[in-house]
Design an enzyme around this catalytic site. Structure first.
Site, PDB file in Angstrom:
ATOM      1  N   ASP A 181      22.119 -28.618  -5.942  1.00 19.98           N
ATOM      2  CA  ASP A 181      22.669 -29.659  -6.826  1.00 19.98           C
ATOM      3  C   ASP A 181      23.535 -29.005  -7.895  1.00 19.98           C
ATOM      4  O   ASP A 181      23.616 -27.783  -7.990  1.00 19.98           O
ATOM      5  CB  ASP A 181      21.515 -30.455  -7.457  1.00 19.98           C
ATOM      6  N   HIS A 199      25.622 -39.796   0.491  1.00 19.33           N
ATOM      7  CA  HIS A 199      25.414 -39.934  -0.958  1.00 19.33           C
ATOM      8  C   HIS A 199      26.605 -39.443  -1.781  1.00 19.33           C
ATOM      9  O   HIS A 199      27.055 -40.116  -2.694  1.00 19.33           O
ATOM     10  CB  HIS A 199      24.126 -39.203  -1.364  1.00 19.33           C
TER      11      HIS A 199
END
Ligand code: HEM
Length: 453
Positions: free
Chosen positions: A171, A308
């Site tokens: 991330d 996403h």
């Protein structure tokens, strides 16, 4: 990079670059004595607040970085009556809960559903001992003028998983660059500072002057059901004959996220992971979902429309690219690693001490154009990305299929590269919102001159 335009000694450090420490405590507080709080804020707390300028160089970084932000209720408690010009902030996140965000309210942490959260301290350091020492210091300075409403201890995952969220994906790769502040990397969109900072160029709303250089912080406690997610990937593994069963499960996960666990974007590495590409900042964000010779309305061989990262930043799916709906993310995982028992049963434990997820933080100057927009209009909208041959379906990671109801089946298309019209039904939410709040992260100038006495 830090030479132009913005007053970096005035802007709290988490907003533009993030505090980037392995431990971060979110300490939510209630103001119980406004006069005392306001007098300690300027004299005792302000010197502890970490501006952007201090985070830019390693030798000026404090042991524990400290930021502070207030909810509308908190500003009310301080007697601040100015309207900051953001209805989502004014009304609070609970007002958005079902219809906008799709949360099931019964899953909300009671503190977020209540009225006691006036503000939050963000305390970030290398160790929990440092964080706790700074929290004690803050509490001593504030001398009983606040009480704890709730707290959430964020921490990077251990070992090789550092930097990865709990599903296992790297991330913190893609955030917008800001004009006059950051030098863009290849593929990184450059946006006006006013999209993130009130009163800066590109912020079109009228604000009280003291709000300049502040930002709205959307906080969310997003629980992740990791064993359930892993079991789903195994049960629905794709069927590429050149891959093993494990690799076909990994491929499904990568297509749901739009990146491999390494961080390599599937738009550039569609069938096999590319760890070298993933680790190279000159390449790992340099994609826009267009490919010469492929029709953008139908091609999902590279990246599914529902992935996403594509749902939340569609890049060249918009022509020209969208410049209104962007956030700067600064979250950190919370909670422990999955236990052997959870792995064996494919079910998350109900023991509260084993809850894990993402302490999600998003900065923007307009919540209804930023976080709330991304969640409602893009992630939760089955027809977005618009103009495609097959409706993409709801975001398979963060989308919710029901307004105010968890675990409503989602039906994304495009996850199977061999048949983009095939729908893989997801009967369960892997991300469960435990609630949150909207805050205003003021400038150091505003802390000193407007919020203090
Ligand atoms: C990117 C995971 C919640 C918006 C990413 C990435 C991962 C990830 C692994 C790719 C790394 C990167 O590009 O930096 C998750 C997980 C979540 C979550 C596990 C929940 C537990 C959210 C929410 C939003 C959001 C609630 C906003 C409504 C974004 C955006 C990007 C991103 C804008 C960057 C996309 C790009 O620029 O390519 N997320 N995310 N995420 N996420 Fe999430």
């Amino acid at each position: 990079s830090a030479d132009v335009g913005l007053n970096l000694t005035n802007i709290q450090g988490d907003i533009l670059i993030g505090m980037k420490k392995n431990k971060e405590l979110f300490f939510f507080f209630t103001i119980v004595n406004s006069t005392s709080f306001r007098s300690q804020l300027g004299s005792g707390i302000l010197p502890l607040i970490t501006p952007t300028s201090q985070l830019l160089a390693v030798d000026t970084q404090p042991t524990t970085a400290v930021n502070i932000a207030f909810s509308q209720r908190g500003l009310n408690a301080l007697g601040i009556t100015d309207d900051l010009g953001d209805t989502a902030f004014t009304n609070g996140q609970i007002d958005n809960v079902a219809t906008i965000l799709g949360d099931e309210t019964s899953n909300w942490e009671p503190a977020f559903a209540g009225t006691g959260i006036h503000g939050v301290f963000l305390l970030a350091s290398d160790t929990i001992d440092n964080v706790n020492a700074t929290l004690s210091q803050v509490q001593n300075i504030l001398n009983g003028s606040i009480t704890e409403a709730y707290s959430l201890q964020g921490q990077a995952r251990p070992g090789d998983e550092q930097g990865h969220e709990h599903f296992g994906f790297m991330d913190g790769i893609s955030n917008p660059a800001v004009t006059g502040f950051s030098t863009p990397l290849p593929g990184q969109q450059v946006l006006d500072p006013g999209l993130f900072l009130l009163g800066e160029s590109g912020d079109l709303v009228s604000r009280p002057s003291w709000a300049q250089d502040g930002s709205f912080l959307a906080f969310r406690q997003l629980q992740q059901r990791v064993p359930e997610f892993n079991a789903f990937l195994v049960d629905n593994a794709l069927s590429n004959p050149n891959l093993t069963a494990d690799q076909n499960a990994e491929l499904l996960g990568a297509r749901m996220m739009g990146r491999w666990k390494s961080g390599a974007p599937v738009d550039l590495a569609p069938t096999v992971d590319d760890p070298v590409l993933a680790a190279d900042p000159q390449q790992n964000n340099n994609f826009n979902y267009t490919h010469p010779g492929f029709d953008e309305a139908t091609d999902q061989t590279h990246c599914p429309f529902s992935a996403h990262v594509r749902k939340t930043n569609p890049r060249s799916d918009f022509n020209p690219e969208d410049t209104a709906n962007h956030i700067i993310r600064a979250g950190i995982p919370y909670g422990p690693e999955v236990t052997d028992a959870e792995n064996a049963s494919n079910v998350s434990s109900t023991d509260p001490s084993l809850e894990r997820g993402l302490a999600f933080v998003a900065y923007q100057s307009d919540i209804n154009n930023g976080f709330a927009f991304l969640q409602q209009n893009w992630a939760n909208n089955a027809n977005f990305i618009f103009g495609k041959a097959t409706p993409p379906g709801i975001d398979p990671i963060i989308g919710t299929g029901g307004l105010g109801q968890a675990d409503v089946p989602r039906t994304p298309s495009g996850l199977d590269p061999s048949d983009p019209t095939r729908i893989i039904t997801i009967n369960q939410d892997f991300v469960v919102s435990r609630g949150g709040e909207y805050f205003f992260s003021p400038s150091l100038f505003a802390i000193q001159n407007t919020l203090s006495l």
